[in-house]
Design an enzyme around this catalytic site. Structure first.
Site, short mmCIF file in Angstrom:
data_model
loop_
_atom_site.label_atom_id
_atom_site.label_comp_id
_atom_site.label_asym_id
_atom_site.label_seq_id
_atom_site.Cartn_x
_atom_site.Cartn_y
_atom_site.Cartn_z
N GLU A 46 0.84 -1.20 0.00
CA GLU A 46 0.00 0.00 0.00
C GLU A 46 0.87 1.25 0.00
OE1 GLU A 46 -0.15 -2.64 1.95
OE2 GLU A 46 -2.06 -2.84 2.98
N ALA A 147 7.98 -37.16 -7.92
CA ALA A 147 7.71 -37.68 -9.26
C ALA A 147 7.79 -39.19 -9.16
CB ALA A 147 8.75 -37.16 -10.24
N GLU A 297 11.05 -32.00 -1.18
CA GLU A 297 11.26 -32.75 -2.42
C GLU A 297 11.68 -34.20 -2.17
OE1 GLU A 297 12.97 -31.19 -5.87
OE2 GLU A 297 12.43 -29.11 -5.48
N ALA A 300 11.54 -40.78 0.13
CA ALA A 300 10.40 -41.52 0.65
C ALA A 300 10.31 -41.50 2.17
CB ALA A 300 10.48 -42.96 0.15
N GLY A 304 7.43 -39.81 4.32
CA GLY A 304 6.68 -40.64 5.27
C GLY A 304 6.57 -39.95 6.62
N SER A 305 7.69 -39.42 7.11
CA SER A 305 7.67 -38.69 8.39
C SER A 305 6.73 -37.49 8.31
CB SER A 305 9.07 -38.17 8.74
OG SER A 305 9.94 -39.23 8.99
N1 LIG Z 1 11.34 -39.23 -7.70
C1 LIG Z 1 11.39 -38.30 -6.79
O1 LIG Z 1 10.58 -37.36 -6.77
C2 LIG Z 1 12.46 -38.37 -5.74
C3 LIG Z 1 12.67 -37.29 -4.90
C4 LIG Z 1 13.64 -37.38 -3.91
C5 LIG Z 1 14.37 -38.53 -3.79
N2 LIG Z 1 14.17 -39.56 -4.63
C6 LIG Z 1 14.93 -40.83 -4.47
O2 LIG Z 1 14.64 -41.34 -3.19
C7 LIG Z 1 15.76 -42.06 -2.71
C8 LIG Z 1 16.08 -41.59 -1.30
O3 LIG Z 1 14.92 -41.70 -0.49
P1 LIG Z 1 15.01 -42.32 0.98
O4 LIG Z 1 13.65 -42.56 1.43
O5 LIG Z 1 15.99 -43.43 0.97
O6 LIG Z 1 15.71 -41.18 1.81
P2 LIG Z 1 15.36 -39.67 2.23
O7 LIG Z 1 13.95 -39.56 2.66
O8 LIG Z 1 15.87 -38.74 1.21
O9 LIG Z 1 16.31 -39.53 3.48
C9 LIG Z 1 16.06 -40.29 4.62
C10 LIG Z 1 17.14 -40.01 5.62
O10 LIG Z 1 16.99 -38.67 6.11
C11 LIG Z 1 17.43 -38.64 7.44
N3 LIG Z 1 16.41 -38.12 8.32
C12 LIG Z 1 16.66 -37.27 9.35
N4 LIG Z 1 15.54 -36.99 10.01
C13 LIG Z 1 14.54 -37.67 9.41
C14 LIG Z 1 13.16 -37.76 9.68
N5 LIG Z 1 12.59 -37.10 10.70
N6 LIG Z 1 12.41 -38.53 8.88
C15 LIG Z 1 12.96 -39.18 7.83
N7 LIG Z 1 14.28 -39.13 7.55
C16 LIG Z 1 15.07 -38.37 8.32
C17 LIG Z 1 17.77 -40.06 7.84
O11 LIG Z 1 19.15 -40.23 7.60
P3 LIG Z 1 20.19 -40.05 8.79
O12 LIG Z 1 19.95 -41.19 9.71
O13 LIG Z 1 21.50 -40.02 8.15
O14 LIG Z 1 19.81 -38.79 9.43
C18 LIG Z 1 17.03 -40.89 6.83
O15 LIG Z 1 17.63 -42.14 6.63
C19 LIG Z 1 16.88 -41.78 -3.68
O16 LIG Z 1 17.05 -42.90 -4.50
C20 LIG Z 1 16.42 -40.63 -4.49
O17 LIG Z 1 16.91 -40.65 -5.81
C21 LIG Z 1 13.23 -39.51 -5.60
#
Ligand SMILES: NC(=O)c1ccc[n+]([C@@H]2O[C@H](COP(=O)([O-])OP(=O)(O)OC[C@H]3O[C@@H](n4cnc5c(N)ncnc54)[C@H](OP(=O)(O)O)[C@@H]3O)[C@@H](O)[C@H]2O)c1
Length: 377
Positions: A46, A147, A297, A300, A304-305
């Site tokens: 404004e 995605a 972004e 998984a 989930g969290s």
């Molecule tokens: N297609 C898509 O849109 C897309 C997007 C993103 C990722 N991806 C793919 O997904 C895969 C990775 O996914 P992911 O499920 O294995 O891992 P993520 O969700 O990226 O990371 C999980 C890690 O984050 C840390 N973390 C810390 N606090 C957390 C909390 N409160 N809740 C959950 N995690 C927490 C933990 O590691 P620490 O124990 O080390 O803290 C946990 O193991 C890769 O292959 C990637 O390429 C795909």
């Protein structure tokens, strides 16, 4: 009002922790003043519009996408400036969700003899959503994006995720990145994808949006013990300056110092019940930094969290026309999940559209059924 909305769009993602607002001053059918919220803590929209209008604001109309403020928070109340400028009528698209204002701005204007007219629009209410979440819940608004393949996978059995969605979808995501304050990923995604989390807009996108310049959105990784390898792109000097690593209680002082030495910021938070950095506490810490809108972004586990802690507001999903299989390949949302379909998270305000070869699904998350679920206990 459309012109005021266009002004507001130009500063989306550039005003936090204040909302992006647009305003125009109209006299005799001509716009004599226009403006948007300045970067923190410059003038409100404004004031920008009234300053441009100068003496032409006398007896003019003001169109503004959000109710003018009536309190001093960094800047003096806009209501006083509007009254002093001699504005005759004010058209407002949206009342202010800030409990300190919440209709009092309108009351003040009316008490001064200005006629106030509500002119709600969908665009104005969309623009204000991140601020509404931020001011009412003390955490940033969270838009989750992923995605996935037709069979629900977000990466292959080998962890390959590039690229699941097509170029049109990725271009759209870069525009979204340009409108948020921070992009958040889990530690595994940082480690596996080595993502840069930068904003890369096409010249066409830049020309259409006409957004003002800004610092890059914060790149945020949540890594409980801070264990991120040195070659990581986000730890390199070019990106580290706008990178935040959120760590949990298991991250030692030594580990924190190691991260700080890269030039990143480190935000320690409490652990959750699983022993990982608590996501809700992380979001609250980001809100404390003035971060109002977070784009989550993946991957998984983090998604989930976020679903289980009920802190996703909007979801954007791209479904690509490809099937990759693999029982161990990650599906979009990990965590415990729900035992019964009826307790799942559903989408309201559902929108389904084509994005190149992908199907894009957007909506707001409805937690009602999940709240009744026994699996939450
Ligand atoms: N297609 C898509 O849109 C897309 C997007 C993103 C990722 N991806 C793919 O997904 C895969 C990775 O996914 P992911 O499920 O294995 O891992 P993520 O969700 O990226 O990371 C999980 C890690 O984050 C840390 N973390 C810390 N606090 C957390 C909390 N409160 N809740 C959950 N995690 C927490 C933990 O590691 P620490 O124990 O080390 O803290 C946990 O193991 C890769 O292959 C990637 O390429 C795909």
């Amino acid at each position: 009002m459309q012109q005021a909305i266009i002004q507001a769009y130009r500063v989306e993602g550039r005003t936090s922790p204040r909302p992006p607002v647009g305003a125009v001053v109209v006299r005799d059918g001509h716009i004599v003043g226009a403006g948007a919220t300045a970067p923190p803590y410059g003038p409100h929209a404004e004031i920008v519009a009234l300053t441009m209008a100068g003496t032409q604001a006398q007896n003019a109309d003001l169109y503004v996408t959000l109710e003018p403020c009536c309190v001093t928070i960094h800047t003096p109340p806009c209501t006083q400036a509007i009254i002093a400028a001699g504005i005759q009528r004010v058209f407002v698209a949206q009342t202010d969700p800030n409990p300190l204002v919440a209709g009092r701005g309108i009351t003040q204007l009316e008490a001064a003899g200005i006629s106030v007219h509500m002119q709600p629009t969908i665009e104005a209410s969309q623009l204000i959503r991140p601020f509404t979440t931020y001011i009412t819940t003390q955490r940033p608004h969270v838009t989750a994006k992923w995605a996935m393949t037709l069979d629900g996978k977000i990466a292959s059995i080998a962890g390959d995720a590039r690229w699941i969605s097509g170029p049109e979808s990725r271009t759209w995501v870069h525009d979204l990145r340009d409108r948020v304050d921070a992009i958040l990923i889990g530690a595994n995604t940082a480690r596996i994808d080595n993502a840069q989390l930068t904003v890369r807009l096409t010249p066409e996108q830049q020309a259409i949006s006409q957004r003002t310049t800004r610092p890059a959105p914060w790149r945020v990784v949540i890594a409980s013990n801070g264990d991120l390898p040195e070659p990581l792109a986000l730890l390199q000097p070019a990106l580290a300056e706008r990178t935040i690593i959120i760590v949990g209680e298991s991250c030692t002082q030594q580990q924190q110092q190691r991260l700080l030495a890269f030039g990143v910021r480190v935000l320690p938070v409490a652990n959750d019940a699983t022993g990982r950095a608590d996501l809700l506490a992380a979001l609250q810490a980001l809100a404390g930094e003035g971060i109002m809108h977070v784009l989550l972004e993946g991957g998984a586990q983090l998604l989930g969290s976020a679903f289980e802690q009920m802190c996703i507001d909007d979801a954007v999903t791209f479904i690509a026309p490809i099937v990759i299989g693999g029982a161990q390949a990650p599906t979009a949302i990990a965590g415990r999940g729900v035992a019964q379909i009826q307790h799942g998270w559903s989408l309201d305000h559902l929108r389904v559209q084509q994005s190149g070869a992908d199907v894009m699904v957007t909506g707001t998350i409805n937690y009602q059924a999940y709240l009744q679920s026994t699996t939450r206990a």
